[in-house]
Design a protein around this motif. Structure first.
Motif, PDB file in Angstrom:
ATOM      1  N   VAL A  65       0.848  -1.188   0.000  1.00 22.62           N
ATOM      2  CA  VAL A  65       0.000   0.000   0.000  1.00 22.62           C
ATOM      3  C   VAL A  65       0.885   1.240   0.000  1.00 22.62           C
ATOM      4  N   GLU A  66       0.787   2.012  -1.084  1.00 24.90           N
ATOM      5  CA  GLU A  66       1.568   3.242  -1.198  1.00 24.90           C
ATOM      6  C   GLU A  66       0.805   4.421  -0.598  1.00 24.90           C
ATOM      7  N   SER A  67       1.563   5.397  -0.174  1.00 23.87           N
ATOM      8  CA  SER A  67       0.983   6.653   0.304  1.00 23.87           C
ATOM      9  C   SER A  67       2.014   7.758   0.142  1.00 23.87           C
ATOM     10  N   GLY A  68       1.563   8.994   0.291  1.00 23.98           N
ATOM     11  CA  GLY A  68       2.487  10.110   0.270  1.00 23.98           C
ATOM     12  C   GLY A  68       2.481  10.935  -1.007  1.00 23.98           C
ATOM     13  N   VAL A  73       2.721  19.079  -5.834  1.00 24.37           N
ATOM     14  CA  VAL A  73       3.858  19.849  -5.333  1.00 24.37           C
ATOM     15  C   VAL A  73       4.369  20.742  -6.460  1.00 24.37           C
ATOM     16  N   GLN A  74       4.941  21.866  -6.097  1.00 26.98           N
ATOM     17  CA  GLN A  74       5.525  22.749  -7.100  1.00 26.98           C
ATOM     18  C   GLN A  74       6.891  22.234  -7.531  1.00 26.98           C
ATOM     19  N   ALA A  75       7.281  22.610  -8.722  1.00 28.15           N
ATOM     20  CA  ALA A  75       8.607  22.244  -9.214  1.00 28.15           C
ATOM     21  C   ALA A  75       9.670  22.724  -8.231  1.00 28.15           C
ATOM     22  N   GLY A  76      10.644  21.854  -7.990  1.00 28.15           N
ATOM     23  CA  GLY A  76      11.687  22.145  -7.020  1.00 28.15           C
ATOM     24  C   GLY A  76      11.385  21.642  -5.627  1.00 28.15           C
ATOM     25  N   GLY A  77      10.155  21.219  -5.409  1.00 32.64           N
ATOM     26  CA  GLY A  77       9.747  20.731  -4.105  1.00 32.64           C
ATOM     27  C   GLY A  77      10.105  19.282  -3.869  1.00 32.64           C
ATOM     28  N   SER A  78       9.650  18.765  -2.728  1.00 30.09           N
ATOM     29  CA  SER A  78       9.972  17.398  -2.326  1.00 30.09           C
ATOM     30  C   SER A  78       8.724  16.658  -1.873  1.00 30.09           C
ATOM     31  N   LEU A  79       8.774  15.356  -2.021  1.00 31.43           N
ATOM     32  CA  LEU A  79       7.763  14.460  -1.484  1.00 31.43           C
ATOM     33  C   LEU A  79       8.458  13.198  -1.003  1.00 31.43           C
ATOM     34  N   ARG A  80       7.866  12.539  -0.011  1.00 30.50           N
ATOM     35  CA  ARG A  80       8.335  11.228   0.389  1.00 30.50           C
ATOM     36  C   ARG A  80       7.186  10.238   0.261  1.00 30.50           C
ATOM     37  N   LEU A  81       7.411   9.253  -0.582  1.00 33.72           N
ATOM     38  CA  LEU A  81       6.438   8.180  -0.755  1.00 33.72           C
ATOM     39  C   LEU A  81       6.764   7.040   0.200  1.00 33.72           C
ATOM     40  N   SER A  82       5.716   6.408   0.688  1.00 31.40           N
ATOM     41  CA  SER A  82       5.868   5.237   1.546  1.00 31.40           C
ATOM     42  C   SER A  82       5.142   4.055   0.929  1.00 31.40           C
ATOM     43  N   CYS A  83       5.643   2.880   1.196  1.00 28.04           N
ATOM     44  CA  CYS A  83       4.994   1.657   0.738  1.00 28.04           C
ATOM     45  C   CYS A  83       5.059   0.653   1.881  1.00 28.04           C
ATOM     46  N   TYR A 130      10.626   3.413   1.350  1.00 30.60           N
ATOM     47  CA  TYR A 130      10.383   4.825   1.110  1.00 30.60           C
ATOM     48  C   TYR A 130      11.053   5.272  -0.187  1.00 30.60           C
ATOM     49  N   LEU A 131      10.513   6.318  -0.757  1.00 33.88           N
ATOM     50  CA  LEU A 131      11.154   6.987  -1.884  1.00 33.88           C
ATOM     51  C   LEU A 131      11.130   8.485  -1.580  1.00 33.88           C
ATOM     52  N   GLN A 132      12.290   9.004  -1.221  1.00 37.49           N
ATOM     53  CA  GLN A 132      12.415  10.435  -0.995  1.00 37.49           C
ATOM     54  C   GLN A 132      12.717  11.092  -2.326  1.00 37.49           C
ATOM     55  N   MET A 133      11.879  12.042  -2.722  1.00 36.04           N
ATOM     56  CA  MET A 133      12.021  12.686  -4.018  1.00 36.04           C
ATOM     57  C   MET A 133      12.248  14.177  -3.798  1.00 36.04           C
ATOM     58  N   ASN A 134      13.401  14.642  -4.232  1.00 30.85           N
ATOM     59  CA  ASN A 134      13.766  16.052  -4.102  1.00 30.85           C
ATOM     60  C   ASN A 134      13.925  16.678  -5.477  1.00 30.85           C
ATOM     61  N   ASP A 161       8.321  14.609 -13.707  1.00 27.91           N
ATOM     62  CA  ASP A 161       8.206  13.540 -12.716  1.00 27.91           C
ATOM     63  C   ASP A 161       6.742  13.196 -12.429  1.00 27.91           C
ATOM     64  N   THR A 162       5.833  13.953 -13.009  1.00 27.15           N
ATOM     65  CA  THR A 162       4.413  13.685 -12.807  1.00 27.15           C
ATOM     66  C   THR A 162       4.047  12.314 -13.341  1.00 27.15           C
ATOM     67  N   ALA A 163       3.456  11.487 -12.485  1.00 24.62           N
ATOM     68  CA  ALA A 163       3.111  10.108 -12.849  1.00 24.62           C
ATOM     69  C   ALA A 163       2.413   9.452 -11.666  1.00 24.62           C
ATOM     70  N   VAL A 164       1.896   8.269 -11.918  1.00 21.36           N
ATOM     71  CA  VAL A 164       1.474   7.391 -10.823  1.00 21.36           C
ATOM     72  C   VAL A 164       2.690   6.560 -10.437  1.00 21.36           C
ATOM     73  N   TYR A 165       3.002   6.559  -9.162  1.00 19.45           N
ATOM     74  CA  TYR A 165       4.157   5.827  -8.653  1.00 19.45           C
ATOM     75  C   TYR A 165       3.694   4.545  -7.969  1.00 19.45           C
ATOM     76  N   TYR A 166       4.364   3.453  -8.346  1.00 18.50           N
ATOM     77  CA  TYR A 166       4.022   2.137  -7.825  1.00 18.50           C
ATOM     78  C   TYR A 166       5.209   1.534  -7.094  1.00 18.50           C
ATOM     79  N   CYS A 167       4.942   0.874  -5.996  1.00 16.13           N
ATOM     80  CA  CYS A 167       5.989   0.056  -5.398  1.00 16.13           C
ATOM     81  C   CYS A 167       5.726  -1.405  -5.743  1.00 16.13           C
ATOM     82  N   ALA A 168       6.790  -2.189  -5.700  1.00 18.80           N
ATOM     83  CA  ALA A 168       6.708  -3.581  -6.100  1.00 18.80           C
ATOM     84  C   ALA A 168       7.671  -4.415  -5.274  1.00 18.80           C
TER      85      ALA A 168
END
Length: 121
Positions: A5-8, A12-22, A80-84, A90-97
């Protein structure tokens, strides 16, 4: 059977960050390599990063090197996927596997439902 189960994700604006969790459940977390992939509309699913079972070996797609970091917390069965320095592309649906060590989708047996990441310019 492993459930992921992914979340996060989010906007976000360009130059920003997000952290995805799975979060993984239903299997032995340490038995699997874990990967992140992404898929933009009209495009094929694309490799982002993966980490081996020992969490010592990591691999990144060239366009993510230096910006994205994959990590694992085995006590929480979570990857986790830390994205800076995010870019509109980078816009997309992100999947973990979960599966064997691989940089292609065919190497993975289990997939999450995906989380949307949208980067505005």
């Amino acid at each position: 059977q492993v459930q992921l189960v992914e979340s996060g994700g989010g906007l976000v604006q360009a130059g920003g960050s997000l952290r995805l969790s799975c979060a993984a459940s239903g299997g032995t977390f340490s038995s699997y390599a874990m990967g992140w992939f992404r898929q933009a509309p009209g495009k094929e699913r694309e490799f982002v990063a993966c980490i081996d079972r020992s969490a010592l070996i990591k691999s990144y797609a060239d366009s993510m090197k230096g910006r994205f970091t994959i990590s694992v917390d085995s006590t929480k069965n979570t990857v986790y996927l830390q994205m800076n320095s995010l870019k509109p592309e980078d816009t997309a649906v992100y999947y973990c596997a979960a599966g064997k060590w691989a940089t292609t989708p065919s190497g993975y047996n289990y997939w999450g439902q995906g989380t949307q990441v949208t980067v505005s310019s």
